[in-house]
Write a protein that holds these residues in place. Structure first.
Motif, PDB file in Angstrom:
ATOM      1  N   CYS A 117       0.810  -1.223   0.000  1.00 26.02           N
ATOM      2  CA  CYS A 117       0.000   0.000   0.000  1.00 26.02           C
ATOM      3  C   CYS A 117       0.838   1.265   0.000  1.00 26.02           C
ATOM      4  N   SER A 118       2.041   1.216   0.588  1.00 22.40           N
ATOM      5  CA  SER A 118       2.869   2.409   0.692  1.00 22.40           C
ATOM      6  C   SER A 118       4.331   2.002   0.832  1.00 22.40           C
ATOM      7  N   LEU A 119       5.230   2.895   0.390  1.00 22.82           N
ATOM      8  CA  LEU A 119       6.665   2.656   0.460  1.00 22.82           C
ATOM      9  C   LEU A 119       7.356   3.892   1.028  1.00 22.82           C
ATOM     10  N   LEU A 120       8.413   3.667   1.810  1.00 16.00           N
ATOM     11  CA  LEU A 120       9.128   4.777   2.442  1.00 16.00           C
ATOM     12  C   LEU A 120      10.591   4.403   2.616  1.00 16.00           C
ATOM     13  N   TRP A 121      11.503   5.235   2.087  1.00 13.75           N
ATOM     14  CA  TRP A 121      12.934   5.004   2.226  1.00 13.75           C
ATOM     15  C   TRP A 121      13.455   5.623   3.512  1.00 13.75           C
ATOM     16  N   SER A 122      14.448   4.981   4.113  1.00 12.65           N
ATOM     17  CA  SER A 122      15.183   5.605   5.208  1.00 12.65           C
ATOM     18  C   SER A 122      16.103   6.669   4.620  1.00 12.65           C
ATOM     19  N   LYS A 123      16.230   7.791   5.323  1.00 10.19           N
ATOM     20  CA  LYS A 123      17.119   8.854   4.865  1.00 10.19           C
ATOM     21  C   LYS A 123      18.557   8.663   5.342  1.00 10.19           C
ATOM     22  N   LYS A 143      16.404  -4.505   3.701  1.00 11.84           N
ATOM     23  CA  LYS A 143      17.744  -3.983   3.423  1.00 11.84           C
ATOM     24  C   LYS A 143      17.912  -3.890   1.915  1.00 11.84           C
ATOM     25  N   TYR A 144      18.320  -2.728   1.423  1.00 12.89           N
ATOM     26  CA  TYR A 144      18.509  -2.551  -0.009  1.00 12.89           C
ATOM     27  C   TYR A 144      20.015  -2.529  -0.321  1.00 12.89           C
ATOM     28  N   PRO A 145      20.478  -3.147  -1.427  1.00 16.06           N
ATOM     29  CA  PRO A 145      19.706  -3.748  -2.516  1.00 16.06           C
ATOM     30  C   PRO A 145      19.443  -5.248  -2.386  1.00 16.06           C
ATOM     31  N   SER A 146      19.909  -5.875  -1.320  1.00 12.76           N
ATOM     32  CA  SER A 146      19.741  -7.328  -1.182  1.00 12.76           C
ATOM     33  C   SER A 146      18.288  -7.708  -0.971  1.00 12.76           C
ATOM     34  N   MET A 147      17.478  -6.790  -0.464  1.00 10.69           N
ATOM     35  CA  MET A 147      16.075  -7.015  -0.124  1.00 10.69           C
ATOM     36  C   MET A 147      15.915  -8.162   0.868  1.00 10.69           C
ATOM     37  N   VAL A 148      16.882  -8.255   1.764  1.00  9.03           N
ATOM     38  CA  VAL A 148      16.766  -9.154   2.910  1.00  9.03           C
ATOM     39  C   VAL A 148      15.802  -8.520   3.903  1.00  9.03           C
ATOM     40  N   LYS A 149      14.876  -9.309   4.406  1.00 12.44           N
ATOM     41  CA  LYS A 149      13.885  -8.797   5.340  1.00 12.44           C
ATOM     42  C   LYS A 149      14.528  -8.602   6.715  1.00 12.44           C
ATOM     43  N   ILE A 150      14.478  -7.374   7.236  1.00 11.75           N
ATOM     44  CA  ILE A 150      15.058  -7.070   8.540  1.00 11.75           C
ATOM     45  C   ILE A 150      14.087  -7.379   9.662  1.00 11.75           C
ATOM     46  N   VAL A 151      12.842  -6.917   9.520  1.00 14.94           N
ATOM     47  CA  VAL A 151      11.844  -7.132  10.565  1.00 14.94           C
ATOM     48  C   VAL A 151      10.449  -6.906   9.993  1.00 14.94           C
ATOM     49  N   GLU A 152       9.456  -7.560  10.583  1.00 14.91           N
ATOM     50  CA  GLU A 152       8.055  -7.310  10.271  1.00 14.91           C
ATOM     51  C   GLU A 152       7.383  -6.718  11.502  1.00 14.91           C
ATOM     52  N   LEU A 153       6.600  -5.671  11.313  1.00 12.86           N
ATOM     53  CA  LEU A 153       5.934  -4.969  12.406  1.00 12.86           C
ATOM     54  C   LEU A 153       4.442  -5.235  12.318  1.00 12.86           C
ATOM     55  N   LEU A 154       3.904  -5.837  13.380  1.00 16.12           N
ATOM     56  CA  LEU A 154       2.497  -6.218  13.410  1.00 16.12           C
ATOM     57  C   LEU A 154       1.740  -5.373  14.416  1.00 16.12           C
ATOM     58  N   GLY A 155       0.462  -5.212  14.191  1.00 15.22           N
ATOM     59  CA  GLY A 155      -0.367  -4.447  15.107  1.00 15.22           C
ATOM     60  C   GLY A 155      -1.646  -3.952  14.465  1.00 15.22           C
ATOM     61  N   HIS A 156      -1.546  -3.494  13.216  1.00 11.95           N
ATOM     62  CA  HIS A 156      -2.741  -3.034  12.516  1.00 11.95           C
ATOM     63  C   HIS A 156      -3.641  -4.221  12.157  1.00 11.95           C
ATOM     64  N   THR A 157      -4.938  -3.986  12.147  1.00 11.80           N
ATOM     65  CA  THR A 157      -5.896  -5.047  11.834  1.00 11.80           C
ATOM     66  C   THR A 157      -6.566  -4.841  10.474  1.00 11.80           C
ATOM     67  N   SER A 158      -6.120  -3.833   9.737  1.00  8.84           N
ATOM     68  CA  SER A 158      -6.599  -3.591   8.383  1.00  8.84           C
ATOM     69  C   SER A 158      -5.434  -3.052   7.576  1.00  8.84           C
ATOM     70  N   ARG A 159      -5.573  -3.005   6.243  1.00  9.24           N
ATOM     71  CA  ARG A 159      -4.468  -2.604   5.384  1.00  9.24           C
ATOM     72  C   ARG A 159      -3.899  -1.251   5.791  1.00  9.24           C
ATOM     73  N   VAL A 160      -2.562  -1.165   5.772  1.00  7.76           N
ATOM     74  CA  VAL A 160      -1.852   0.037   6.198  1.00  7.76           C
ATOM     75  C   VAL A 160      -1.723   0.953   4.980  1.00  7.76           C
ATOM     76  N   LEU A 161      -2.493   2.021   4.970  1.00  9.40           N
ATOM     77  CA  LEU A 161      -2.677   2.818   3.778  1.00  9.40           C
ATOM     78  C   LEU A 161      -1.610   3.880   3.553  1.00  9.40           C
ATOM     79  N   PHE A 162      -0.981   4.356   4.644  1.00  9.00           N
ATOM     80  CA  PHE A 162      -0.109   5.520   4.490  1.00  9.00           C
ATOM     81  C   PHE A 162       1.029   5.480   5.496  1.00  9.00           C
ATOM     82  N   LEU A 163       2.219   5.923   5.041  1.00  7.81           N
ATOM     83  CA  LEU A 163       3.404   6.035   5.892  1.00  7.81           C
ATOM     84  C   LEU A 163       3.998   7.427   5.747  1.00  7.81           C
ATOM     85  N   THR A 164       4.492   7.990   6.844  1.00  7.83           N
ATOM     86  CA  THR A 164       5.215   9.254   6.780  1.00  7.83           C
ATOM     87  C   THR A 164       6.257   9.309   7.878  1.00  7.83           C
TER      88      THR A 164
END
Length: 212
Positions: A117-123, A143-164
């Motif tokens: 639903c949304s993408l956000l780069w670390s600065k 982790k880019y560019p390997s795209m190794v998954k660092i962590v998954e964050l759970l808590g929302h109960t519906s699709r996460v529409l926006f990140l800032t």
């Protein structure tokens, strides 16, 4: 149709971008302000370049990408490398694709297994945060560019529409269809000591989640 307006001048209409056949769902200017990425309900991703504006103020696209298979609503320009764009489609897509917007080459792609639903780069680090829909409605840090998954964050109960990101770029706010706003301590500046994983509630509708 996308209309570019500059309210600082008397004639606001600067140029028009014609290409999408259905609703435009996302717009993002590059860090230089020279390129504009647009994603639509027609599953198309366009890259527009201001330098290609014609005398008629109708701008031709620099690139048109047709490899997404559903609505393109997640777009993020990389702050570390010019012309690097991450994008993803909706429920039927599930891929994050990385492109060089100057050459039009797709550099890499990864199947996330769920709607993005949304993408956000670390600065500060070469990391990318993605937010997802069912079944987990999670945030995933890669982790880019390997795209190794660092962590998954759970808590929302519906699709996460926006990140800032917060002004210091360390914390991220996520807004979801479950009508909650969660605050995550995801990104770090080099001077910040890594935190122990844990969760503390900062209020009835917001949460501070220290993931490191």
């Amino acid at each position: 149709m996308i209309i570019d307006n500059d309210v600082r001048i008397r004639s606001h209409h600067v140029r028009t971008y014609m290409g999408h056949k259905e609703e435009v769902c996302q717009l993002k200017w590059s860090n230089s302000g020279k390129q504009l990425a647009s994603g639509g309900n027609d599953s198309l991703l366009y890259i527009w370049d201001r330098s290609m504006a014609s005398l008629s103020s109708q701008t031709r696209c620099l690139h048109k990408f047709e490899d997404h298979v559903s609505t393109v609503k997640a777009i993020a320009w990389c702050p570390h490398k010019s012309n690097l764009l991450a994008s993803s489609g909706g429920t039927g897509d599930q891929f994050i694709r990385f492109r060089n917007t100057q050459t039009g080459v797709c550099l890499n792609s990864i199947n996330t297994g769920s709607e993005v639903c949304s993408l956000l780069w670390s600065k500060h680090e070469k990391e990318l945060l993605s937010s997802h829909g069912p079944t987990q409605n999670q945030l995933t840090l890669w982790k880019y560019p390997s795209m190794v998954k660092i962590v998954e964050l759970l808590g929302h109960t519906s699709r996460v529409l926006f990140l800032t990101q917060s002004p210091n770029s360390c914390m991220v706010a996520s807004a979801a269809g479950d009508e909650t706003l969660r605050i995550w301590n995801v990104f770090e500046t080099p001077e910040v000591t890594k935190l122990t994983t844990g969760t503390t509630c900062a209020g009835p509708f917001s949460y501070l989640n220290n993931i490191r």
